[in-house]
Scaffold this motif. Structure first.
Motif, PDB file in Angstrom:
ATOM      1  N   LYS A  23    -100.986  25.513 -66.709  1.00  0.00           N
ATOM      2  CA  LYS A  23     -99.669  25.804 -67.452  1.00  0.00           C
ATOM      3  C   LYS A  23     -98.560  25.223 -66.567  1.00  0.00           C
ATOM      4  O   LYS A  23     -97.712  24.581 -67.077  1.00  0.00           O
ATOM      5  N   LYS A  24     -98.893  25.323 -65.208  1.00  0.00           N
ATOM      6  CA  LYS A  24     -97.792  24.896 -64.385  1.00  0.00           C
ATOM      7  C   LYS A  24     -97.616  23.214 -64.560  1.00  0.00           C
ATOM      8  O   LYS A  24     -96.776  22.553 -64.398  1.00  0.00           O
ATOM      9  N   ASN A  25     -98.900  22.593 -64.475  1.00  0.00           N
ATOM     10  CA  ASN A  25     -98.939  21.192 -64.562  1.00  0.00           C
ATOM     11  C   ASN A  25     -98.640  20.620 -65.981  1.00  0.00           C
ATOM     12  O   ASN A  25     -97.804  19.694 -66.109  1.00  0.00           O
ATOM     13  N   LEU A  26     -98.614  21.622 -66.947  1.00  0.00           N
ATOM     14  CA  LEU A  26     -98.225  21.330 -68.207  1.00  0.00           C
ATOM     15  C   LEU A  26     -96.742  21.115 -68.214  1.00  0.00           C
ATOM     16  O   LEU A  26     -96.233  20.210 -68.962  1.00  0.00           O
ATOM     17  N   GLU A  27     -95.944  22.092 -67.897  1.00  0.00           N
ATOM     18  CA  GLU A  27     -94.673  21.945 -67.689  1.00  0.00           C
ATOM     19  C   GLU A  27     -94.052  20.869 -66.802  1.00  0.00           C
ATOM     20  O   GLU A  27     -93.265  20.396 -67.117  1.00  0.00           O
ATOM     21  N   LYS A  28     -94.831  20.591 -65.821  1.00  0.00           N
ATOM     22  CA  LYS A  28     -94.502  19.516 -64.923  1.00  0.00           C
ATOM     23  C   LYS A  28     -94.698  18.294 -65.633  1.00  0.00           C
ATOM     24  O   LYS A  28     -93.509  17.180 -65.557  1.00  0.00           O
TER      25      LYS A  28
ATOM     26  N   ASP B  58    -100.304  26.915 -76.713  1.00  0.00           N
ATOM     27  CA  ASP B  58    -100.936  28.103 -77.203  1.00  0.00           C
ATOM     28  C   ASP B  58    -102.038  28.694 -76.885  1.00  0.00           C
ATOM     29  O   ASP B  58    -102.398  29.833 -76.676  1.00  0.00           O
ATOM     30  N   TRP B  59    -103.187  27.724 -76.472  1.00  0.00           N
ATOM     31  CA  TRP B  59    -104.419  28.462 -76.090  1.00  0.00           C
ATOM     32  C   TRP B  59    -104.316  28.946 -74.502  1.00  0.00           C
ATOM     33  O   TRP B  59    -104.842  29.943 -74.159  1.00  0.00           O
ATOM     34  N   ILE B  60    -103.377  28.215 -73.690  1.00  0.00           N
ATOM     35  CA  ILE B  60    -102.910  29.005 -72.526  1.00  0.00           C
ATOM     36  C   ILE B  60    -102.352  30.337 -72.577  1.00  0.00           C
ATOM     37  O   ILE B  60    -102.815  31.022 -71.750  1.00  0.00           O
ATOM     38  N   ASP B  61    -101.286  30.463 -73.409  1.00  0.00           N
ATOM     39  CA  ASP B  61    -100.356  31.562 -73.203  1.00  0.00           C
ATOM     40  C   ASP B  61    -100.257  32.255 -74.497  1.00  0.00           C
ATOM     41  O   ASP B  61     -99.332  33.154 -74.803  1.00  0.00           O
ATOM     42  N   GLY B  62    -100.703  31.778 -75.843  1.00  0.00           N
ATOM     43  CA  GLY B  62    -100.399  32.312 -76.836  1.00  0.00           C
ATOM     44  C   GLY B  62    -101.086  33.637 -77.270  1.00  0.00           C
ATOM     45  O   GLY B  62    -101.602  34.066 -76.331  1.00  0.00           O
TER      46      GLY B  62
ATOM     47  N   PHE C  35     -97.425   8.488 -60.066  1.00  0.00           N
ATOM     48  CA  PHE C  35     -98.644   9.386 -59.985  1.00  0.00           C
ATOM     49  C   PHE C  35     -98.040  10.723 -59.892  1.00  0.00           C
ATOM     50  O   PHE C  35     -97.377  11.036 -58.937  1.00  0.00           O
ATOM     51  N   ILE C  36     -98.579  11.587 -60.680  1.00  0.00           N
ATOM     52  CA  ILE C  36     -98.231  13.206 -60.684  1.00  0.00           C
ATOM     53  C   ILE C  36     -99.375  13.724 -60.588  1.00  0.00           C
ATOM     54  O   ILE C  36    -100.216  13.852 -61.045  1.00  0.00           O
ATOM     55  N   HIS C  37     -99.313  14.585 -59.238  1.00  0.00           N
ATOM     56  CA  HIS C  37    -100.502  15.440 -58.882  1.00  0.00           C
ATOM     57  C   HIS C  37    -100.681  16.573 -59.908  1.00  0.00           C
ATOM     58  O   HIS C  37     -99.414  17.450 -59.983  1.00  0.00           O
ATOM     59  N   THR C  38    -101.671  16.736 -60.447  1.00  0.00           N
ATOM     60  CA  THR C  38    -102.043  17.842 -61.661  1.00  0.00           C
ATOM     61  C   THR C  38    -103.189  18.493 -60.892  1.00  0.00           C
ATOM     62  O   THR C  38    -104.302  18.459 -61.607  1.00  0.00           O
ATOM     63  N   PRO C  39    -103.439  19.265 -59.848  1.00  0.00           N
ATOM     64  CA  PRO C  39    -104.609  19.960 -59.275  1.00  0.00           C
ATOM     65  C   PRO C  39    -105.002  20.843 -60.315  1.00  0.00           C
ATOM     66  O   PRO C  39    -104.402  21.441 -60.988  1.00  0.00           O
ATOM     67  N   TRP C  40    -106.461  20.912 -59.988  1.00  0.00           N
ATOM     68  CA  TRP C  40    -107.333  22.086 -60.931  1.00  0.00           C
ATOM     69  C   TRP C  40    -107.151  21.827 -62.502  1.00  0.00           C
ATOM     70  O   TRP C  40    -107.368  22.577 -63.305  1.00  0.00           O
ATOM     71  N   VAL C  41    -107.166  20.428 -62.896  1.00  0.00           N
ATOM     72  CA  VAL C  41    -107.252  20.088 -64.291  1.00  0.00           C
ATOM     73  C   VAL C  41    -108.525  19.147 -64.394  1.00  0.00           C
ATOM     74  O   VAL C  41    -108.370  18.097 -64.654  1.00  0.00           O
ATOM     75  N   HIS C  42    -109.640  19.717 -64.106  1.00  0.00           N
ATOM     76  CA  HIS C  42    -110.390  20.784 -63.725  1.00  0.00           C
ATOM     77  C   HIS C  42    -111.059  20.908 -62.421  1.00  0.00           C
ATOM     78  O   HIS C  42    -111.608  21.930 -61.985  1.00  0.00           O
ATOM     79  N   TRP C  43    -110.590  19.811 -61.770  1.00  0.00           N
ATOM     80  CA  TRP C  43    -111.189  19.806 -60.246  1.00  0.00           C
ATOM     81  C   TRP C  43    -109.967  19.869 -59.326  1.00  0.00           C
ATOM     82  O   TRP C  43    -108.752  19.534 -59.511  1.00  0.00           O
TER      83      TRP C  43
END
Ligand code: FEO
Length: 392
Positions: free
Chosen positions: A202-207, A236-240, A137-145
């Motif tokens: 973005k942080k969750n994506l890298e994680k 791209d959508w986040i940072d492009g 289990f990997i915590h990925t907070p605020w995606v989207h709650w």
């Protein structure tokens, strides 16, 4: 629909919602959606990941007909499209434990009145052995709650991502077959619910990209057999880079604002700036949201009514402010009859937008030659700013 085999001992379950056209009584669903659940039968333990809307519980329970024992029910996200049937599943399998993140426990107790004794909470990185298979289990907070997490099935390299990487598409395809179609639907989905949280996403994506992933299995839309397609799209959508594009949501009541919009669009086009125009009286808000992902400038067109912007424009501005797009410039154009505070009201509605406001152009009644000249200047200013910023 019956359960569908993904791999040995791993099955898709859930509901393909062909007819739903409005999610959360807010979000248009031009292509319907799906609520995906996944059953994993380990050599020792059986687990179901996520459920479906409460009123669809019967569909999921029918798919579970031949599953005599369920050891665990995993809730990756507490929103009711995935959690709604938890009470019915726990009623069928009273010995099953509900696995959630610590934050989800409180939410599910509030939203669904799930009893305390049903829960097992898992910390970030915690694993669960099913015998020959292991879930992490990997915590990925605020995606989207705030409580969201994902689950990684180590032996099969499948990432169960719930809303993360989702797309609202009703399809019989288990996997993405037409990437261009899914790209648009996934971008719409990202724009509508994920964009406001892009910094933490973005942080969750890298994680999660530190994991070796063969398949991403979201809880809306088809699975991704080529995960880099959707991961790169999100990057791209986040940072492009922003595009040399003006998004122009507008309303016109007696054609004065529309004349200004038409002139302004032609002027921008002559100067090499692309425009996406949305008549807020009829537009699909999802399409507007997609365009907000990477437009360099927002220009709002509105008449003045009841001493302020048109109510549909107020709605559009509220949404744009809530979605927090990356745009760097904003202006307002429109017409008024005898007065009002349209510009002040609209400017006060968008505190979340980190934009430079470019001098608005408001015409008294039908636009005059001077008003058209001002619009020409506004288009010139926007073109110059886009060039200076290197928007492509
Ligand atoms: Fe698909 Fe946030 O629920």
């Amino acid at each position: 629909m019956k359960p569908r085999k993904i791999k040995d001992k791993i099955y898709w379950m859930g509901f393909i919602d062909w007819d739903n056209r409005l999610f959360d009584s807010l979000i248009p669903l031009p292509d319907g959606t799906s609520y995906n659940s996944f059953l994993i039968e380990g050599s020792e333990k059986t687990v179901l990941i996520d459920t479906v809307e409460s009123h669809l519980a019967g569909e999921l329970l029918a798919q579970l007909e031949n599953v005599s024992k369920l050891d665990y029910l995993v809730s990756l996200h507490s929103e009711q499209d995935h959690s709604g049937s938890i009470p019915q599943i726990l009623a069928r399998y009273p010995d099953a434990k509900l696995i959630t993140s610590p934050k989800a426990k409180g939410l599910l107790k509030d939203l669904l009145h799930v009893p305390e004794e049903s829960f097992i909470t898992v910390s970030d990185g915690e694993t669960l052995s099913l015998g020959d298979k292991t879930l992490e289990f990997i915590h990925t907070p605020w995606v989207h709650w705030p409580e969201t997490m994902v689950a990684y099935l180590k032996e099969d390299k499948i990432l169960f991502s719930c809303d993360f990487f989702g797309s609202h598409i009703a399809t019989t395809d288990l996997y993405v077959t037409d990437e261009a179609r899914v790209y648009e639907a996934a971008k719409r989905y990202y724009a509508e619910i994920m964009m406001p949280f892009r910094k933490v996403i973005k942080k969750n994506l890298e994680k999660i990209t530190s994991y070796d992933i063969s398949i991403i299995a979201p809880s809306h839309g088809p699975m991704y057999p080529r995960p880099e397609f959707i991961i790169d799209a999100h990057r791209d959508w986040i940072d492009g880079p922003l595009k040399n594009l003006v998004v122009l949501p507008y309303i016109s009541m007696h054609n004065s604002t529309k004349k200004m919009v038409d002139f302004f669009i032609a002027s921008l086009a002559e100067k090499g700036v692309s425009v996406e125009r949305f008549n807020l009286a009829v537009t699909d808000i999802g399409k507007l949201a997609i365009t907000l992902v990477d437009a360099g400038t927002i220009v709002i067109g509105t008449p003045t009514i009841l001493a302020g912007p048109h109510p549909n424009v107020v709605y559009g501005a509220f949404l744009a402010n809530a979605l927090r797009p990356k745009a760097q410039f904003l202006s307002i154009i429109g017409s008024y009859g005898w007065g009002g505070k349209t510009v002040e009201i609209l400017a006060g509605m968008i505190p979340n937008l980190k934009v430079e406001i470019i001098e608005p152009v408001l015409a008294k009644g039908l636009p005059s030659e001077d008003d058209f000249k001002a619009l020409e200047n506004l288009a010139e200013t926007i073109a110059a700013k886009h060039k200076e910023k290197g928007f492509k």
